[in-house]
Design a protein around this motif. Structure first.
Motif, short mmCIF file in Angstrom:
data_model
loop_
_atom_site.label_atom_id
_atom_site.label_comp_id
_atom_site.label_asym_id
_atom_site.label_seq_id
_atom_site.Cartn_x
_atom_site.Cartn_y
_atom_site.Cartn_z
N LEU A 58 -8.76 -1.29 0.30
CA LEU A 58 -8.04 -1.71 -0.61
C LEU A 58 -8.89 -3.24 -1.54
CD1 LEU A 58 -5.06 -3.53 2.05
CD2 LEU A 58 -5.19 -2.02 -0.20
N GLN A 59 -10.36 -3.78 -1.10
CA GLN A 59 -11.76 -4.16 -1.36
C GLN A 59 -11.96 -3.42 -2.60
OE1 GLN A 59 -13.71 -5.35 1.98
NE2 GLN A 59 -12.93 -7.61 1.56
N HIS A 60 -12.16 -1.65 -2.23
CA HIS A 60 -12.21 -0.84 -3.29
C HIS A 60 -11.59 -0.78 -4.56
CE1 HIS A 60 -14.40 2.16 -5.21
NE2 HIS A 60 -13.43 3.05 -5.09
N TYR A 61 -9.97 -0.30 -4.07
CA TYR A 61 -9.36 -0.89 -5.52
C TYR A 61 -8.78 -2.49 -6.22
CZ TYR A 61 -4.63 -0.46 -7.41
OH TYR A 61 -3.41 -0.38 -7.80
N GLU A 62 -10.09 -3.08 -5.64
CA GLU A 62 -9.84 -4.26 -6.14
C GLU A 62 -10.88 -4.42 -7.00
OE1 GLU A 62 -8.29 -8.25 -4.12
OE2 GLU A 62 -10.08 -7.51 -2.75
N LYS A 63 -11.68 -4.30 -6.67
CA LYS A 63 -13.47 -3.87 -7.92
C LYS A 63 -12.56 -2.94 -9.32
CE LYS A 63 -16.10 -5.30 -4.36
NZ LYS A 63 -17.64 -4.76 -3.93
N LEU A 64 -12.09 -1.85 -8.32
CA LEU A 64 -12.07 -0.83 -9.46
C LEU A 64 -10.99 -0.96 -10.37
CD1 LEU A 64 -12.41 2.01 -9.35
CD2 LEU A 64 -11.33 3.34 -8.67
N HIS A 65 -10.18 -1.31 -10.26
CA HIS A 65 -8.65 -1.79 -11.27
C HIS A 65 -9.17 -2.93 -11.58
CE1 HIS A 65 -6.16 1.63 -10.79
NE2 HIS A 65 -6.64 1.77 -9.19
N SER A 66 -9.84 -4.03 -10.93
CA SER A 66 -10.06 -5.26 -11.79
C SER A 66 -8.47 -6.16 -11.30
CB SER A 66 -10.11 -6.06 -13.15
OG SER A 66 -11.82 -5.09 -13.46
N THR A 67 -8.30 -6.11 -10.30
CA THR A 67 -6.88 -7.29 -9.44
C THR A 67 -7.66 -7.70 -8.41
OG1 THR A 67 -4.77 -6.66 -9.21
CG2 THR A 67 -5.65 -4.61 -8.47
N LYS A 68 -6.30 -8.53 -7.76
CA LYS A 68 -5.94 -8.83 -6.64
C LYS A 68 -4.96 -8.42 -5.89
CE LYS A 68 -6.73 -13.75 -4.46
NZ LYS A 68 -5.69 -13.28 -3.57
N ILE A 69 -4.99 -8.65 -4.60
CA ILE A 69 -4.05 -8.14 -4.08
C ILE A 69 -3.48 -9.35 -2.92
CG2 ILE A 69 -3.77 -6.68 -1.41
CD1 ILE A 69 -4.93 -4.54 -2.46
N ASP A 70 -2.12 -9.92 -3.07
CA ASP A 70 -2.38 -11.16 -2.49
C ASP A 70 -1.81 -10.72 -0.65
OD1 ASP A 70 -2.42 -12.21 -4.65
OD2 ASP A 70 -0.58 -11.47 -5.77
N LEU A 71 -1.32 -9.49 -0.35
CA LEU A 71 -0.91 -9.59 0.88
C LEU A 71 -0.34 -8.39 1.75
CD1 LEU A 71 1.79 -10.51 2.70
CD2 LEU A 71 3.20 -9.84 2.11
N LEU A 72 -1.17 -7.76 2.38
CA LEU A 72 -0.96 -6.17 3.08
C LEU A 72 0.78 -6.19 3.89
CD1 LEU A 72 -1.97 -3.13 3.03
CD2 LEU A 72 -3.09 -4.61 4.96
N LEU A 73 1.06 -5.26 3.85
CA LEU A 73 1.76 -5.01 5.05
C LEU A 73 2.11 -3.63 5.53
CD1 LEU A 73 5.27 -5.85 2.57
CD2 LEU A 73 4.37 -7.17 3.82
N CYS A 74 1.75 -4.00 6.81
CA CYS A 74 1.95 -2.24 7.77
C CYS A 74 3.35 -1.96 8.39
CB CYS A 74 0.73 -2.76 8.45
SG CYS A 74 0.04 -1.58 9.46
N CYS A 75 3.14 -1.25 8.43
CA CYS A 75 4.59 -0.56 9.31
C CYS A 75 4.72 0.45 10.91
CB CYS A 75 5.14 0.96 7.92
SG CYS A 75 5.38 0.32 6.32
N GLY A 76 3.22 -0.50 11.44
CA GLY A 76 3.35 -0.05 12.87
C GLY A 76 2.00 0.45 13.15
N ASP A 77 2.04 0.95 14.90
CA ASP A 77 1.09 1.66 15.17
C ASP A 77 0.20 0.39 14.52
OD1 ASP A 77 3.19 3.73 16.25
OD2 ASP A 77 2.36 4.86 15.40
N PHE A 78 -0.05 -0.30 14.40
CA PHE A 78 -0.77 -1.27 14.70
C PHE A 78 -2.19 -1.44 15.25
CE2 PHE A 78 -3.22 -5.15 13.61
CZ PHE A 78 -3.16 -4.97 12.03
N GLN A 79 -1.99 -1.27 16.60
CA GLN A 79 -2.64 -1.19 17.59
C GLN A 79 -3.98 -2.09 17.40
OE1 GLN A 79 -2.99 3.34 17.66
NE2 GLN A 79 -4.77 3.10 17.95
N ALA A 80 -3.27 -3.79 17.72
CA ALA A 80 -4.00 -5.11 17.90
C ALA A 80 -4.61 -4.71 19.69
CB ALA A 80 -3.08 -5.70 17.81
#
Length: 264
Positions: free
Chosen positions: A20-42
């Motif tokens: 996601l950080q690579h995506y931010e640099k590539l597209h000159s944008t900022k991600i505000d939130l990440l959602l994960c749909c399970g099997d997170f494995q905390a």
């Protein structure tokens, strides 16, 4: 607001965040939130691995422990639900939802939170009809049976979500709602995953309770994971003419379609 959605995390937080950080640099944008749909494995420690329902050879600490210990900090606010491969002893401590680590929030077995002006709901676990009407009777240390039943969706949790009156903008489930394949390109799905064809034809692929929640809540967006493939569908709700955009995502591995960006 830019929101990133991830399928099955499988404890690989480092790689997802780096991507996601690579995506931010590539597209000159900022991600505000990440959602994960399970099997997170905390998984915090080796003791947690004993509550992770995977074959012993696949029990791996992965990278969540670094964020739990404070060695690393999640670069984006992260909200996740549970799947069928979790450190269930830890998630049970957060049954009603809570901070699993700094900047990483577990939505609970069933819950709704507000992030900015977005209301996000979620249902953890997968459907199993034999345990659906039972209570949450499992307690650690889990045995060979309860290590599986602990993550089975219960009617009690679904009933709580069915009482929600205010609009939900985004809903997360690990299972797909049953019947969702009717609303997308199911023929392509079974070409890519031929072993799904029988369940699709018999309308057994997915979760009946999730389908009930979809019909009741009618969120504009619904994201799922679990089946390790990407699948999109558009659900038209006849009652009020509203539409739900459904998207299932893959697991975190090179070359897999495990991430999606959406803008609110």
């Amino acid at each position: 607001m830019k929101i990133a959605v991830e399928g099955c995390m499988h404890g690989d937080l480092d790689n997802v965040y780096r991507t996601l950080q690579h995506y931010e640099k590539l597209h000159s944008t900022k991600i505000d939130l990440l959602l994960c749909c399970g099997d997170f494995q905390a998984v915090r420690n080796e003791k947690d691995l004993e509550s992770l329902n995977v074959p012993r050879k696949y029990r791996d600490m992965k990278t969540f422990w670094k964020y739990y210990s404070g060695e690393e900090v999640a670069p984006f606010p992260t909200i996740f639900i549970g799947g069928n491969h979790e450190a269930s002893n830890y998630l049970w401590e957060l049954y009603y939802g809570g901070w699993a680590a700094p900047n990483i929030y577990f939505l609970g077995f069933a819950g709704v939170v507000k992030f900015g002006n977005i209301r996000i709901g979620g249902l953890s676990g997968i459907y199993n009809r034999h345990n659906y009407c039972r209570g949450h009777y499992e307690r650690p240390p889990y045995n060979e049976s309860t290590i599986r039943s602990i993550y089975h969706v219960r009617e009690y949790d679904v009933h709580k979500l069915m009482q929600v009156e205010e609009p939900i903008d985004i809903f997360l489930s690990h299972d797909w709602p049953v019947g969702i394949t009717d609303c997308g390109d199911w023929k392509k799905l079974v070409r890519d995953k031929p072993f799904f064809e029988k369940e699709v034809q018999e309308r057994n692929l997915g979760s009946k309770p999730a389908a009930q929640l979809l019909e009741k809540l009618k969120p504009p967006y619904w994201f799922s994971a679990h089946l390790h493939c990407k699948f999109a569908a558009l659900v038209q709700h006849e009652e009020d003419g509203s539409v739900t955009n459904f998207l299932a995502l893959d697991k975190c591995q090179p070359g897999r379609k495990f991430l999606q960006e959406c803008t609110s």
